[in-house]
Structures are given as structure tokens and as C-alpha cells.
Write an enzyme that holds these catalytic residues in place. Structure first.
Site, mmCIF file in Angstrom:
data_model
loop_
_atom_site.group_PDB
_atom_site.id
_atom_site.type_symbol
_atom_site.label_atom_id
_atom_site.label_comp_id
_atom_site.label_asym_id
_atom_site.label_seq_id
_atom_site.Cartn_x
_atom_site.Cartn_y
_atom_site.Cartn_z
ATOM 1 N N HIS A 102 0.752 -1.085 0.051
ATOM 2 C CA HIS A 102 -0.017 0.140 -0.157
ATOM 3 C C HIS A 102 0.979 1.148 0.213
ATOM 4 O O HIS A 102 1.999 1.327 0.463
ATOM 5 C CB HIS A 102 -0.831 0.011 1.342
ATOM 6 C CG HIS A 102 -1.348 1.295 1.622
ATOM 7 N ND1 HIS A 102 -0.659 2.261 2.412
ATOM 8 C CD2 HIS A 102 -2.343 2.002 1.146
ATOM 9 C CE1 HIS A 102 -1.514 3.409 2.631
ATOM 10 N NE2 HIS A 102 -2.400 3.227 1.961
ATOM 11 N N GLY A 259 -16.835 10.785 -1.167
ATOM 12 C CA GLY A 259 -15.893 10.513 -2.340
ATOM 13 C C GLY A 259 -16.369 9.123 -3.109
ATOM 14 O O GLY A 259 -17.527 8.867 -2.599
ATOM 15 N N SER A 263 -13.889 3.778 -5.692
ATOM 16 C CA SER A 263 -12.285 4.156 -5.533
ATOM 17 C C SER A 263 -11.795 4.042 -4.061
ATOM 18 O O SER A 263 -10.839 3.556 -3.829
ATOM 19 C CB SER A 263 -12.336 5.408 -5.884
ATOM 20 O OG SER A 263 -12.636 5.731 -7.377
#
Length: 300
Positions: A102, A259, A263
Site C-alpha cells: 500500500h 468520495g 475508488s
């Protein structure tokens, strides 16, 4: 600065996607352009069911507008306008001998009623989550992080390594999510560092990502593995999901600022298991990993 950094992460997204496609060799990223009704949007790129990567997402976004009420409380401010942009990636490999990784690099601004910047900072980092522990891989990843940090300040690596160990800690499991790397946040102008200096540092770390991860993938992607190895990978992925949904500030920020949900949740792996009261066998490679996760160590 916001325009400069957004251009940087656009280019970095291209570089990282190209590097991952080359390693995978069998598939390419799907791209989605999306808009946020309140202001801004982003460019999401995802691979699924590749030869090497079971799922990988490399996303950029730039959002702006009124700071949501939940974020006002977090920053202890009343109504304000904000701008935030960043690149966030999560890579879940097929082979359990290859670690998940990540990374994210981000920039934030907040404004007064006249549009003047009243707060600005950088944040980000990169961290490794193996399922089987290869110490030389851990050392390579951390050495690459340290080399990037040392070009700017030799105090950065130990400081941000510790912050990474502290941040990616699954408190409800009393163990780390992975073997760490770097984590930094609220990097603001001070006597030692201008915003340009912080930009140079953050971009240095971003530029080091492929060097930190790709050699590990190349070394491990063709190793043989069993069904039991795959089951262990999926159990450990469950811990990854727990952290992201319970503790991760980036996930919570995305959800609280409306958001794009696809995603935000692209970080979640496609195949996961939760096995009741699971413990690895004594003396096994799986137990070796757990021992390191419960007691983070210095790799350099």
C-alpha cells in the site's frame, strides 16, 4: 503548490501503472474518470485477475469545496473551504509468497473567507504486508525507504518508520497490519523545511516506490504454493480489511467527504476468509510472521 503536486501525481500514476503492467504481462489497467458533485473528481485505474496481480488499484483524486461538518470537528474549525489531492494504491498479488503493498502521497489546503491559504500540509507513506516472511525482502523495502529519506534528513527514516508501526496497528487484534515502512502526516512549513522542501521529500519517496516493490515481486511471483498457503493468505487479508474499515483515516476521510465509493473501497481484496479463532501451527512459517507482527522490529 496544489497544481504542481497534482501534476506530479498524475505523472507518477502513469509510471507506476506502466511498471505494474510490465510485471504482470497479461492485463492492463481499466480507467474510470469520475466527478464529485461538490467539486473535483479523479482518475481510478484498476487491474483484476491478472497473471501476477489478483487486484491492484492506483488512484488519483483532487477534491475541493466546503469542508464537511465531520471534518470541521476533526480540524477544530468552523466553516471553511478545502482542497485535497493525492495518489493512493493497493496491490493484492495472486501468489501468497508475494506481499501486498500500500502507498499514498497527498496534499491538503484550507482557506479563509477571502480564499487565502490558512493551512497546508503533505502526508503519505508506503508499507508492506507479507503473508510469508522473507527477511531479505523486508530489508530491501526498508532500505529503499531509508535511502529516500536520508537524501533529505537522516532523522526522517527512524521517525516515520516508528509512525508507520504505530499507525498500521490493529489494536483490536494487538498486532501490526504488516511489516511497515514509512508514514508521515501534517508535514507543514517550519524552520527547517519549506513547503518546497516537503514537496521534494514526498516526491522522492513516491519516486522510490517501484524500486522498493517490483524487485520483490519479480523474485517471488513464480514460487510454488499450496492450497494451505492460499488459505493463510486469505485469512491474513481479513486482517487487512479490518484495519481499512475500522481504523484507516484515509478511508474515513473519503467516506465523510462523499468520495467515490468504488475508488475508496478498491483497497479491499476480492477473496478473503474469516476463520473462527484461527491460530497457526507452532513452529510454522505462519507463526513466524505473527511473531514479527506482534513485536515490530528494526529491519536495518
Amino acid at each position: 503548490m496544489k497544481n504542481k503536486f497534482y501534476k506530479y501525481i498524475q505523472n507518477l500514476q502513469d509510471q507506476i501503472c506502466k511498471g505494474l503492467e510490465t510485471v504482470d504481462g497479461a492485463t492492463q489497467f481499466r480507467e474510470d474518470i469520475w466527478e464529485r458533485p461538490e467539486g473535483g473528481g479523479g482518475r481510478t485505474r484498476v487491474i483484476e485477475n491478472g497473471a501476477v496481480f489478483e487486484k491492484a488499484g492506483v488512484n488519483i483524486s483532487a477534491v475541493y469545496g466546503k469542508l464537511p461538518e465531520a471534518m470541521q470537528k476533526m480540524f477544530h474549525v468552523s466553516e471553511a473551504d478545502f482542497f485535497a489531492c493525492g495518489l493512493s494504491l493497493v496491490i493484492h498479488p495472486k501468489n501468497p509468497m508475494v506481499p501486498t503493498v500500500h502507498a499514498n502521497w497527498r496534499y491538503f489546503e484550507m482557506y479563509d473567507d477571502n480564499g487565502n491559504v490558512i493551512q497546508q500540509w503533505f502526508g503519505g507513506g508506503q508499507d508492506l504486508t507479507p503473508y510469508y516472511l522473507f527477511e531479505e525482502d523486508a530489508k530491501h523495502f526498508h532500505q529503499t525507504c531509508k535511502t529516500a529519506c536520508d537524501k533529505h534528513n537522516t532523522a526522517f527514516y527512524p521517525k516515520y518508520k516508528k509512525q508507520c508501526d504505530d499507525y498500521f496497528w490493529n489494536a483490536h487484534r494487538n498486532e501490526a497490519r504488516g511489516i511497515g515502512g514509512l508514514f508521515f502526516d501534517y508535514c507543514k512549513e517550519n524552520k527547517e523545511m519549506s513547503m518546497q522542501n516537503w514537496f521534494d521529500f514526498v516526491s522522492e519517496v513516491g519516486n522510490s516506490f517501484l524500486e522498493a516493490y517490483i524487485p520483490i515481486v519479480e523474485k517471488r511471483k513464480n514460487l510454488s504454493y499450496s492450497d494451505a498457503n492460499k488459505t493463510w493468505q486469505e485469512i491474513r487479508r481479513g486482517r487487512y480489511v479490518e484495519f481499512n474499515l475500522v481504523h484507516d483515516k484515509g478511508t474515513l476521510f473519503g467516506l465523510k467527504t462523499n468520495g467515490r465509493i468504488e475508488s475508496i473501497l478498491m483497497s479491499l481484496p476480492p477473496h478473503v476468509q474469516w476463520v473462527y479463532d484461527h491460530h497457526p501451527e507452532k513452529g510454522s512459517e505462519e507463526e513466524k510472521l505473527i511473531e514479527v507482527l506482534e513485536n515490530p522490529i528494526d529491519w536495518i
